[in-house]
Design an enzyme around this catalytic site. Sequence first.
Site, PDB file in Angstrom:
ATOM      1  N   CYS A 182      -1.473 -10.700  -7.007  1.00 51.41           N
ATOM      2  CA  CYS A 182      -1.876 -11.800  -6.131  1.00 51.41           C
ATOM      3  C   CYS A 182      -1.839 -11.259  -4.698  1.00 51.41           C
ATOM      4  O   CYS A 182      -0.765 -11.059  -4.126  1.00 51.41           O
ATOM      5  CB  CYS A 182      -0.895 -12.951  -6.333  1.00 51.41           C
ATOM      6  SG  CYS A 182      -1.435 -14.495  -5.629  1.00 51.41           S
ATOM      7  N   CYS A 226       0.862  -1.185   0.000  1.00 43.55           N
ATOM      8  CA  CYS A 226       0.000   0.000   0.000  1.00 43.55           C
ATOM      9  C   CYS A 226       0.902   1.239   0.000  1.00 43.55           C
ATOM     10  O   CYS A 226       1.818   1.349   0.812  1.00 43.55           O
ATOM     11  CB  CYS A 226      -0.899  -0.009   1.237  1.00 43.55           C
ATOM     12  SG  CYS A 226      -1.877   1.503   1.421  1.00 43.55           S
TER      13      CYS A 226
END
Length: 172
Positions: A161, A138
């Site tokens: 993924c 993130c």
Amino acid sequence: MKRSSIILFGTVVTLLLAGCKPRAEMSPASPSVTTALHKWNMKDRLEKTEAEWKQQLTPEQFYVLRQHGTERAFTGRLHDNHEAGTYSCAGCSLALFDSETKFDSGTGWPSFWQPLQAEHVGTTVDRKFFMTRTEVHCARCSGHLGHVFEDGPKPTGLRYCINSAALEFSKK
């Protein structure tokens, strides 16, 4: 052998058996994705102490997001989610992926062919476990999300993924 080492070893074996191709370098996601979301910048970066993260996150979320862990394949609550909505960071709520870019990769983790906004995710080279992969995190809170590979569907050819524990889902 520690439980976390066994889980991690099992994950690596699963990835190898699934034929995952590692990605050595990462280009940004397609800029053609448009949303009505507020664009964020580095001044909005979120930093917390380890104690603050432990208080906010569940033990599994802490393991994945802050300790770069991986949940076991096919055990995450979102890997088989087919509802329309947005997937956000479980650490800071930054919107990361749209359900329209989610696909069934057969790997046991939620997979996406493109982030919602390219600047919402960052990548780093991961050379653990005798292989080179591209780790996805993130961009706001630096939480570990998963990895990205070059074996995804068109139009990008990418497969993000991502661990379910790193995500929160909001229905449209």
